[in-house]
Scaffold this motif. Sequence first.
Motif, PDB file in Angstrom:
ATOM      1  N   GLU A 121       0.816  -1.213   0.000  1.00  0.00           N
ATOM      2  CA  GLU A 121       0.000   0.000   0.000  1.00  0.00           C
ATOM      3  C   GLU A 121       0.850   1.265   0.000  1.00  0.00           C
ATOM      4  O   GLU A 121       0.576   2.214  -0.750  1.00  0.00           O
ATOM      5  CB  GLU A 121      -0.944   0.013   1.207  1.00  0.00           C
ATOM      6  CG  GLU A 121      -1.775   1.290   1.293  1.00  0.00           C
ATOM      7  CD  GLU A 121      -2.713   1.315   2.502  1.00  0.00           C
ATOM      8  OE1 GLU A 121      -3.316   2.380   2.743  1.00  0.00           O
ATOM      9  OE2 GLU A 121      -2.835   0.289   3.200  1.00  0.00           O
ATOM     10  N   GLU A 122       1.868   1.312   0.820  1.00  0.00           N
ATOM     11  CA  GLU A 122       2.689   2.522   0.917  1.00  0.00           C
ATOM     12  C   GLU A 122       3.345   2.844  -0.422  1.00  0.00           C
ATOM     13  O   GLU A 122       3.359   4.000  -0.861  1.00  0.00           O
ATOM     14  CB  GLU A 122       3.759   2.338   1.997  1.00  0.00           C
ATOM     15  CG  GLU A 122       4.616   3.573   2.223  1.00  0.00           C
ATOM     16  CD  GLU A 122       5.616   3.395   3.348  1.00  0.00           C
ATOM     17  OE1 GLU A 122       6.512   4.249   3.483  1.00  0.00           O
ATOM     18  OE2 GLU A 122       5.505   2.400   4.103  1.00  0.00           O
ATOM     19  N   THR A 123       3.883   1.829  -1.084  1.00  0.00           N
ATOM     20  CA  THR A 123       4.535   2.035  -2.380  1.00  0.00           C
ATOM     21  C   THR A 123       3.521   2.458  -3.437  1.00  0.00           C
ATOM     22  O   THR A 123       3.788   3.351  -4.253  1.00  0.00           O
ATOM     23  CB  THR A 123       5.250   0.752  -2.834  1.00  0.00           C
ATOM     24  OG1 THR A 123       6.226   0.383  -1.862  1.00  0.00           O
ATOM     25  CG2 THR A 123       5.932   0.951  -4.178  1.00  0.00           C
ATOM     26  N   ILE A 124       2.354   1.829  -3.433  1.00  0.00           N
ATOM     27  CA  ILE A 124       1.314   2.173  -4.405  1.00  0.00           C
ATOM     28  C   ILE A 124       0.872   3.617  -4.219  1.00  0.00           C
ATOM     29  O   ILE A 124       0.727   4.381  -5.188  1.00  0.00           O
ATOM     30  CB  ILE A 124       0.115   1.211  -4.268  1.00  0.00           C
ATOM     31  CG1 ILE A 124       0.516  -0.192  -4.726  1.00  0.00           C
ATOM     32  CG2 ILE A 124      -1.076   1.707  -5.089  1.00  0.00           C
ATOM     33  CD1 ILE A 124      -0.519  -1.254  -4.454  1.00  0.00           C
ATOM     34  N   ARG A 125       0.658   4.033  -2.965  1.00  0.00           N
ATOM     35  CA  ARG A 125       0.249   5.416  -2.709  1.00  0.00           C
ATOM     36  C   ARG A 125       1.337   6.406  -3.144  1.00  0.00           C
ATOM     37  O   ARG A 125       1.044   7.477  -3.696  1.00  0.00           O
ATOM     38  CB  ARG A 125      -0.083   5.598  -1.233  1.00  0.00           C
ATOM     39  CG  ARG A 125      -1.410   4.948  -0.813  1.00  0.00           C
ATOM     40  CD  ARG A 125      -1.739   5.268   0.632  1.00  0.00           C
ATOM     41  NE  ARG A 125      -3.013   4.680   1.048  1.00  0.00           N
ATOM     42  CZ  ARG A 125      -4.209   5.223   0.820  1.00  0.00           C
ATOM     43  NH1 ARG A 125      -4.284   6.383   0.173  1.00  0.00           N
ATOM     44  NH2 ARG A 125      -5.308   4.625   1.229  1.00  0.00           N
ATOM     45  N   ALA A 126       2.589   6.053  -2.889  1.00  0.00           N
ATOM     46  CA  ALA A 126       3.692   6.943  -3.273  1.00  0.00           C
ATOM     47  C   ALA A 126       3.770   7.082  -4.793  1.00  0.00           C
ATOM     48  O   ALA A 126       3.969   8.188  -5.322  1.00  0.00           O
ATOM     49  CB  ALA A 126       5.009   6.396  -2.729  1.00  0.00           C
ATOM     50  N   ASN A 127       3.594   5.971  -5.513  1.00  0.00           N
ATOM     51  CA  ASN A 127       3.629   6.032  -6.972  1.00  0.00           C
ATOM     52  C   ASN A 127       2.413   6.778  -7.522  1.00  0.00           C
ATOM     53  O   ASN A 127       2.516   7.525  -8.503  1.00  0.00           O
ATOM     54  CB  ASN A 127       3.696   4.619  -7.554  1.00  0.00           C
ATOM     55  CG  ASN A 127       5.055   3.981  -7.373  1.00  0.00           C
ATOM     56  OD1 ASN A 127       6.026   4.645  -7.026  1.00  0.00           O
ATOM     57  ND2 ASN A 127       5.146   2.682  -7.599  1.00  0.00           N
TER      58      ASN A 127
END
Length: 246
Positions: free
Chosen positions: A232-238
């Motif tokens: 989730e964190e990576t997806i939100r950052a991207n």
Amino acid sequence: MDNFTFSKERPELESFRYLWKLDDKEWVRQRKADWKHLAENGLARISAKGKRQYKDYFLQAKKDDFIGAVNLYFLTPFDSAESARDVFWSKLIDYQGREELLLGYLERAATYGEGISWIKDDARYFADGVLGNEYSEVIDTTSRPRNIAPDPGFIGEQFLRKTFLLLKGDIARLAYLPAIDYYISTIKYANKGKLDDSIGIDVYIDSAQAVLKSDSGRACALDSAKEICQREETIRANWAMTVKLP
């Protein structure tokens, strides 16, 4: 076009014959059973001539006529990420074939290979040996240097749309899962202007969490939801890096 094919006279065929374990009776028996399944299911609509060509290649590495790059690759019995990478970069496939594989192999494998035990392994070998965990340019120098990687914006948009449809229950299969980190890395290139208004980041993540909580969806949806929530964190950052263009 000729570079797509195997030929008995070509040394590049000899380099990969070991992948066909023709001295192993159990391997041959299972391969024949797999061919029967493919011929009746994933390859059912292929012409009789095409099936004969595919069968000879699939079972014995015999190649006397043209087979497109994606189908040839799908019919090759890989045993590791290394063999998947080596065939991809071999003279058996030209730059156009490699472009097609980068864009469409996983989808073809998921469609044609449904119900085949080894298809998940082959997809993972392709993901690990060819795609990697992060999108990047793929420079092919076999004729002249050129980037053969697909448009990352298009890939990111397709990934978001199809995973969202899977999570909602509108589709039953997702080809991207073996290479999910690679596809998540393309989200930053997506054009928000081309995405449906309903695919917002909060709705997207909430849909994945809802699938996990219900624990009643298809296995592919559950697996995808788990992978999405873990990242989730990576997806939100991207997602935060995307832009909205006309």
